[in-house]
Design a protein around this motif. Structure first.
Motif, PDB file in Angstrom:
ATOM      1  N   UNK A  55      -1.331   2.297 -12.096  1.00 54.45           N
ATOM      2  CA  UNK A  55      -2.154   1.081 -11.954  1.00 54.45           C
ATOM      3  C   UNK A  55      -2.241   0.685 -10.484  1.00 54.45           C
ATOM      4  N   UNK A  56      -3.054  -0.339 -10.186  1.00 56.70           N
ATOM      5  CA  UNK A  56      -3.101  -0.948  -8.851  1.00 56.70           C
ATOM      6  C   UNK A  56      -3.291   0.092  -7.743  1.00 56.70           C
ATOM      7  N   UNK A  57      -4.304   0.934  -7.817  1.00 55.95           N
ATOM      8  CA  UNK A  57      -4.407   2.041  -6.856  1.00 55.95           C
ATOM      9  C   UNK A  57      -4.838   1.596  -5.457  1.00 55.95           C
ATOM     10  N   UNK A  58      -3.984   1.840  -4.467  1.00 53.64           N
ATOM     11  CA  UNK A  58      -4.359   1.613  -3.066  1.00 53.64           C
ATOM     12  C   UNK A  58      -4.641   2.974  -2.470  1.00 53.64           C
ATOM     13  N   UNK A  59      -5.881   3.213  -2.076  1.00 52.89           N
ATOM     14  CA  UNK A  59      -6.266   4.549  -1.605  1.00 52.89           C
ATOM     15  C   UNK A  59      -6.446   4.567  -0.090  1.00 52.89           C
ATOM     16  N   UNK A  60      -5.972   5.652   0.529  1.00 60.75           N
ATOM     17  CA  UNK A  60      -6.123   5.843   1.974  1.00 60.75           C
ATOM     18  C   UNK A  60      -6.392   7.307   2.264  1.00 60.75           C
ATOM     19  N   UNK A  61      -7.113   7.548   3.370  1.00 57.62           N
ATOM     20  CA  UNK A  61      -7.327   8.926   3.796  1.00 57.62           C
ATOM     21  C   UNK A  61      -6.426   9.183   5.002  1.00 57.62           C
ATOM     22  N   UNK A  62      -5.541  10.152   4.877  1.00 60.24           N
ATOM     23  CA  UNK A  62      -4.686  10.587   5.980  1.00 60.24           C
ATOM     24  C   UNK A  62      -4.922  12.084   6.153  1.00 60.24           C
ATOM     25  N   UNK A  63      -5.209  12.513   7.369  1.00 59.68           N
ATOM     26  CA  UNK A  63      -5.463  13.937   7.650  1.00 59.68           C
ATOM     27  C   UNK A  63      -6.501  14.530   6.689  1.00 59.68           C
ATOM     28  N   UNK A  64      -7.592  13.818   6.504  1.00 62.34           N
ATOM     29  CA  UNK A  64      -8.723  14.279   5.674  1.00 62.34           C
ATOM     30  C   UNK A  64      -8.411  14.453   4.192  1.00 62.34           C
ATOM     31  N   UNK A  65      -7.259  13.988   3.757  1.00 58.76           N
ATOM     32  CA  UNK A  65      -6.885  14.112   2.350  1.00 58.76           C
ATOM     33  C   UNK A  65      -6.794  12.695   1.784  1.00 58.76           C
ATOM     34  N   UNK A  66      -7.126  12.537   0.509  1.00 60.08           N
ATOM     35  CA  UNK A  66      -7.057  11.210  -0.099  1.00 60.08           C
ATOM     36  C   UNK A  66      -5.706  11.017  -0.787  1.00 60.08           C
ATOM     37  N   UNK A  67      -5.052   9.918  -0.455  1.00 61.94           N
ATOM     38  CA  UNK A  67      -3.765   9.580  -1.075  1.00 61.94           C
ATOM     39  C   UNK A  67      -3.922   8.274  -1.846  1.00 61.94           C
ATOM     40  N   UNK A  68      -3.390   8.255  -3.060  1.00 57.51           N
ATOM     41  CA  UNK A  68      -3.436   7.031  -3.859  1.00 57.51           C
ATOM     42  C   UNK A  68      -2.003   6.554  -4.069  1.00 57.51           C
ATOM     43  N   UNK A  69      -1.783   5.294  -3.699  1.00 65.12           N
ATOM     44  CA  UNK A  69      -0.471   4.654  -3.856  1.00 65.12           C
ATOM     45  C   UNK A  69      -0.597   3.670  -5.023  1.00 65.12           C
TER      46      UNK A  69
END
Ligand code: FUB
Length: 363
Positions: A55-69
């Motif tokens: 739940x509560x997905x915080x998404x960021x792009x680091x080094x051209x890859x998508x990370x979901x926290x």
């Protein structure tokens, strides 16, 4: 007398019966599959992972890859109440993907309650940032006095494992932290949420365990902001309020439940403007307000996401591989408010800077 064995006598009838039973079974299987398909097609998008609840997905792009926290929802067996006790999460798993629609990797436990020295209970919606060659995971957690504070944990990798600082961030309170990096490299933290998030207990940054929301005709409780120090571990200033104004320049009121801030603040910048988006909680919208700088004031503009299945609505907005995406959750997999699943869908800005409202259900 003709002693024909019973099987031979009724052979044809039996064969017909067996064929009928088999055909019915096949029809039922097909029906179930079609039903599943029909059920799935009601939703604008499908869960990103199904092996755990998220739940509560915080998404960021680091080094051209998508990370979901995301938060990691679990069945804790705690009855549902307005304090959110049923959201008794114990750890975080970070998800990543190389391209939209591609394989999603679960990187395992990145941080657990048991490893946080000041922990009481309930790891709620986290966020993350990259600075100083490190990754920072910001998380809300109740301390040993059952008061929500915001903690930070560090790692050399975007997927952890993260090592928590011994104490919560000084001056932090309530929950749902989100970290925004402006173009000049300055980081700001927005945070807060009412009801179970305890923001109504804080007035002028002072705690009152009996604090309640203002009356319906009074200005609503506001989200908070603080600029981060370069160490990313502490606030560089006193926590300030973030004003959200209506079309007449007045603060939104407590009774304006369809528009006032409840929880889940997020910040994104588009064409030089600052977009504060948030959940209206008990009316279940994700809406947005636009400002000229990170502190606001922000003018209410409209709805980004209509109510999803489940009580909570929580999102993030990130640009990835040339498109903007909304990350959100619903309860498609479980049908239970506290067992959610994260999703993503494209988000579109109109030419006048407004955002197209998204319906999470197709019908
Ligand atoms: O996941 C626990 C809480 O539910 C979050 O912190 C809120 O934003 C709501 O989604």
């Amino acid at each position: 007398m003709n002693k024909t064995p019973i099987f031979t006598k009724y052979k044809t009838g039996l064969i017909v019966l067996i064929i009928l039973i088999y055909a019915t079974a096949c029809t039922n299987t097909t029906k179930t599959n079609t039903g599943d398909k029909e059920k799935k097609s009601k939703y604008l998008s499908q869960p990103l992972v199904e092996h755990i609840y998220t739940a509560d997905p915080s998404a960021h792009v680091f080094n051209n890859k998508l990370y979901i926290y995301p938060s990691h929802d679990v069945e804790a067996g705690i009855p549902e109440n307005d304090f959110g006790d049923h959201f008794d999460m114990r750890d975080y798993h970070i998800l990543s993907m190389e391209k939209v629609g591609g394989k999603i990797t679960d990187h395992g436990v990145a941080l657990a309650v048991k490893d946080i020295p000041w922990a009481g209970r309930q790891l709620w919606a986290p966020d993350a940032a990259f600075a100083n060659g490190k990754y920072y995971l910001y998380f809300p957690l109740k301390d040993k006095n059952d008061v929500f504070k915001i903690g930070v944990a560090l790692s050399d990798s975007p997927t952890g494992p993260f090592t928590p600082q011994p104490k919560p961030i000084a001056g932090s309170y309530s929950m749902d932290p989100t970290i925004f990096k402006d173009n000049d490299g300055t980081f700001y933290m927005y945070f807060g949420g009412i009801w179970g998030g305890q923001l109504q207990r804080w007035n002028n940054n002072k705690y009152n365990a009996d604090g309640i929301e203002p009356a319906a005709d009074q200005p609503a409780v506001l989200p908070k902001i603080a600029r981060m120090n370069a160490d990313m571990l502490s606030f560089a200033e006193e926590v300030k309020e973030v004003q959200i104004l209506d079309e007449n320049g007045n603060l939104l009121l407590t009774g304006d439940n369809n528009r006032r801030f409840f929880e889940a603040a997020w910040m994104h910048k588009y064409k030089g403007k600052y977009y504060l988006s948030y959940s209206t909680g008990d009316t279940h919208f994700i809406c947005y307000a636009i400002g000229d700088n990170p502190y606001g004031p922000f003018k209410y503009e409209g709805v980004i996401l209509n109510p999803v299945e489940g009580w909570t609505n929580h999102h993030s907005i990130t640009q990835f591989q040339g498109k903007w995406f909304l990350f959100y959750h619903d309860t498609q997999l479980s049908g239970k408010t506290h067992l959610r699943n994260v999703k993503m869908t494209e988000l579109k800005h109109n030419s006048d800077g407004t955002i197209q409202t998204i319906n999470p259900m197709v019908e």
